[in-house]
Design a protein around this motif. Structure first.
Motif, PDB file in Angstrom:
ATOM      1  N   ASN A 240       0.808  -1.228   0.000  1.00 44.13           N
ATOM      2  CA  ASN A 240       0.000   0.000   0.000  1.00 44.13           C
ATOM      3  C   ASN A 240       0.840   1.278   0.000  1.00 44.13           C
ATOM      4  N   TYR A 241       1.947   1.241  -0.736  1.00 40.44           N
ATOM      5  CA  TYR A 241       2.763   2.440  -0.902  1.00 40.44           C
ATOM      6  C   TYR A 241       2.310   3.239  -2.113  1.00 40.44           C
ATOM      7  N   ILE A 242       1.582   2.575  -2.997  1.00 40.51           N
ATOM      8  CA  ILE A 242       1.166   3.236  -4.237  1.00 40.51           C
ATOM      9  C   ILE A 242      -0.244   2.813  -4.605  1.00 40.51           C
ATOM     10  N   GLY A 243      -0.982   3.742  -5.191  1.00 44.14           N
ATOM     11  CA  GLY A 243      -2.344   3.467  -5.643  1.00 44.14           C
ATOM     12  C   GLY A 243      -2.717   4.461  -6.723  1.00 44.14           C
ATOM     13  N   THR A 244      -3.964   4.456  -7.124  1.00 45.39           N
ATOM     14  CA  THR A 244      -4.387   5.328  -8.222  1.00 45.39           C
ATOM     15  C   THR A 244      -4.268   6.810  -7.881  1.00 45.39           C
ATOM     16  N   ASP A 245      -4.359   7.149  -6.594  1.00 39.99           N
ATOM     17  CA  ASP A 245      -4.307   8.570  -6.221  1.00 39.99           C
ATOM     18  C   ASP A 245      -3.290   8.870  -5.114  1.00 39.99           C
ATOM     19  N   PHE A 246      -2.339   7.965  -4.891  1.00 36.75           N
ATOM     20  CA  PHE A 246      -1.311   8.236  -3.881  1.00 36.75           C
ATOM     21  C   PHE A 246      -0.038   7.440  -4.183  1.00 36.75           C
ATOM     22  N   PHE A 247       1.094   7.940  -3.688  1.00 41.88           N
ATOM     23  CA  PHE A 247       2.375   7.259  -3.827  1.00 41.88           C
ATOM     24  C   PHE A 247       3.291   7.748  -2.711  1.00 41.88           C
ATOM     25  N   ASP A 248       3.523   6.881  -1.728  1.00 42.41           N
ATOM     26  CA  ASP A 248       4.411   7.213  -0.621  1.00 42.41           C
ATOM     27  C   ASP A 248       5.824   6.771  -1.001  1.00 42.41           C
ATOM     28  N   LYS A 249       6.526   7.647  -1.687  1.00 41.50           N
ATOM     29  CA  LYS A 249       7.853   7.314  -2.191  1.00 41.50           C
ATOM     30  C   LYS A 249       8.846   7.028  -1.071  1.00 41.50           C
ATOM     31  N   GLU A 250       8.752   7.769   0.017  1.00 37.93           N
ATOM     32  CA  GLU A 250       9.699   7.599   1.118  1.00 37.93           C
ATOM     33  C   GLU A 250       9.613   6.204   1.719  1.00 37.93           C
ATOM     34  N   LYS A 251       8.398   5.695   1.880  1.00 43.49           N
ATOM     35  CA  LYS A 251       8.243   4.354   2.441  1.00 43.49           C
ATOM     36  C   LYS A 251       8.855   3.306   1.512  1.00 43.49           C
ATOM     37  N   LEU A 252       8.666   3.499   0.215  1.00 46.68           N
ATOM     38  CA  LEU A 252       9.250   2.551  -0.731  1.00 46.68           C
ATOM     39  C   LEU A 252      10.772   2.628  -0.684  1.00 46.68           C
ATOM     40  N   ILE A 253      11.314   3.837  -0.677  1.00 44.03           N
ATOM     41  CA  ILE A 253      12.766   4.023  -0.625  1.00 44.03           C
ATOM     42  C   ILE A 253      13.343   3.379   0.640  1.00 44.03           C
ATOM     43  N   ASN A 254      12.682   3.568   1.760  1.00 48.03           N
ATOM     44  CA  ASN A 254      13.153   2.996   3.016  1.00 48.03           C
ATOM     45  C   ASN A 254      13.047   1.483   3.051  1.00 48.03           C
ATOM     46  N   SER A 255      12.184   0.932   2.195  1.00 50.08           N
ATOM     47  CA  SER A 255      11.991  -0.523   2.159  1.00 50.08           C
ATOM     48  C   SER A 255      12.911  -1.226   1.171  1.00 50.08           C
ATOM     49  N   LEU A 256      13.651  -0.476   0.384  1.00 50.83           N
ATOM     50  CA  LEU A 256      14.492  -1.088  -0.655  1.00 50.83           C
ATOM     51  C   LEU A 256      15.434  -2.172  -0.122  1.00 50.83           C
ATOM     52  N   PRO A 257      16.045  -2.009   1.073  1.00 50.52           N
ATOM     53  CA  PRO A 257      16.917  -3.074   1.576  1.00 50.52           C
ATOM     54  C   PRO A 257      16.179  -4.397   1.813  1.00 50.52           C
ATOM     55  N   SER A 258      14.856  -4.330   1.926  1.00 52.20           N
ATOM     56  CA  SER A 258      14.056  -5.535   2.181  1.00 52.20           C
ATOM     57  C   SER A 258      13.573  -6.197   0.888  1.00 52.20           C
ATOM     58  N   ILE A 259      13.884  -5.594  -0.235  1.00 52.74           N
ATOM     59  CA  ILE A 259      13.435  -6.137  -1.521  1.00 52.74           C
ATOM     60  C   ILE A 259      14.553  -6.965  -2.148  1.00 52.74           C
ATOM     61  N   ARG A 260      14.311  -8.256  -2.282  1.00 55.24           N
ATOM     62  CA  ARG A 260      15.295  -9.167  -2.888  1.00 55.24           C
ATOM     63  C   ARG A 260      14.741  -9.667  -4.219  1.00 55.24           C
ATOM     64  N   LEU A 261      15.501  -9.449  -5.270  1.00 54.99           N
ATOM     65  CA  LEU A 261      15.089  -9.861  -6.607  1.00 54.99           C
ATOM     66  C   LEU A 261      16.080 -10.856  -7.191  1.00 54.99           C
ATOM     67  N   HIS A 262      15.565 -11.885  -7.839  1.00 54.18           N
ATOM     68  CA  HIS A 262      16.450 -12.776  -8.584  1.00 54.18           C
ATOM     69  C   HIS A 262      15.639 -13.529  -9.630  1.00 54.18           C
ATOM     70  N   PHE A 263      16.332 -14.031 -10.631  1.00 54.56           N
ATOM     71  CA  PHE A 263      15.709 -14.792 -11.704  1.00 54.56           C
ATOM     72  C   PHE A 263      16.006 -16.273 -11.523  1.00 54.56           C
ATOM     73  N   VAL A 264      15.016 -17.113 -11.831  1.00 54.18           N
ATOM     74  CA  VAL A 264      15.198 -18.560 -11.800  1.00 54.18           C
ATOM     75  C   VAL A 264      14.779 -19.112 -13.154  1.00 54.18           C
ATOM     76  N   PHE A 265      15.696 -19.831 -13.807  1.00 57.16           N
ATOM     77  CA  PHE A 265      15.409 -20.361 -15.141  1.00 57.16           C
ATOM     78  C   PHE A 265      14.360 -21.467 -15.061  1.00 57.16           C
ATOM     79  N   ASN A 266      13.329 -21.358 -15.903  1.00 53.95           N
ATOM     80  CA  ASN A 266      12.283 -22.365 -16.007  1.00 53.95           C
ATOM     81  C   ASN A 266      12.494 -23.125 -17.302  1.00 53.95           C
ATOM     82  N   SER A 267      12.960 -24.353 -17.197  1.00 54.10           N
ATOM     83  CA  SER A 267      13.303 -25.135 -18.392  1.00 54.10           C
ATOM     84  C   SER A 267      12.086 -25.434 -19.260  1.00 54.10           C
ATOM     85  N   GLU A 268      10.906 -25.530 -18.650  1.00 51.59           N
ATOM     86  CA  GLU A 268       9.692 -25.806 -19.426  1.00 51.59           C
ATOM     87  C   GLU A 268       9.296 -24.604 -20.275  1.00 51.59           C
TER      88      GLU A 268
END
Length: 230
Positions: free
Chosen positions: A49-77
């Motif tokens: 709930n940091y972003i919606g059609t009429d709001f965007f709490d950029k600071e909360k998202l920025i502060n949460s960046l250390p908690s965001i882990r991204l990676h790719f996993v190959f799907n052979s199918e």
């Protein structure tokens, strides 16, 4: 034979990912969909709930960046790597029109871009990679051996995106998709941090009237030329 970095940039819904996957598979290169990374961050912002059609709490998202882990996993199918957000497969969730409506705003945040660009540069350190996005040839890999910039008319891109969403069963209208495409174009080209521009040494390809095979053949010839000049 030496390996190169292939940077594919361009507007939304120009088929960058489809082309990048084809080229990577043909060459045996690693494919990285940077758009999926930004979409995953947008999804995280929506889920918290940091972003919606009429709001965007950029600071909360920025502060949460250390908690965001991204990676790719190959799907052979499927034959390509899927996006994981905090160890959860979100490949399907990030492809909705709702995520599309927020991703450009999220990607415009300098702190988000810095975090993801650093990860992307690490992925390409050994070369042998095909990466697509908005600033690959200008910011992520300004010294890439081959840079492609994809473009097509907004109507054409909206129709492609609409057909794709319809095939997945998403209940959307063409007008909604066109509006999203136009809005994303504006945000992508007008943001302060790493706006979408054509690199001076990029090859521009308008694929409005090219099918996938024709597009692949054109780019593969450019790839071979780049590899042969090493």
């Amino acid at each position: 034979m030496g390996k190169i970095i292939i940077a594919i940039d361009g507007f939304s819904s120009t088929g960058k990912s489809t082309l990048a996957k084809q080229i990577a598979k043909h060459l045996g290169y690693v494919y990285v969909d940077t758009g999926a990374m930004y979409r995953a961050v947008a999804l995280y912002a929506m889920q918290n709930n940091y972003i919606g059609t009429d709001f965007f709490d950029k600071e909360k998202l920025i502060n949460s960046l250390p908690s965001i882990r991204l990676h790719f996993v190959f799907n052979s199918e499927l034959g390509f790597a899927e996006m994981y957000l905090n160890d959860v497969n979100v490949e399907t969730k990030i492809r909705t029109l709702e995520v599309s409506s927020f991703v450009s705003a999220v990607a415009a945040i300098s702190e988000v871009r810095s975090k993801l660009v650093e990860q992307q540069q690490e992925m390409g350190a050994a070369k042998g990679i095909v990466m697509d996005g908005r600033d690959i040839g200008t910011v992520v890999f300004p010294k890439a051996e081959l840079k492609i910039f994809m473009t097509a008319g907004a109507d054409t891109r909206a129709q492609r995106r609409f057909d794709e969403l319809q095939a997945k069963g998403d209940l959307v209208s063409y007008e909604e998709v066109l509006k999203n495409v136009v809005e994303r174009d504006y945000i992508d080209t007008h943001r302060d941090d790493s706006p979408l521009v054509i690199a001076d040494d990029a090859v521009e390809i308008d694929n409005s009237y090219l099918d996938r095979k024709e597009q692949f053949d054109v780019v593969l010839e450019l790839v071979n030329e780049a590899i042969n000049t090493l």
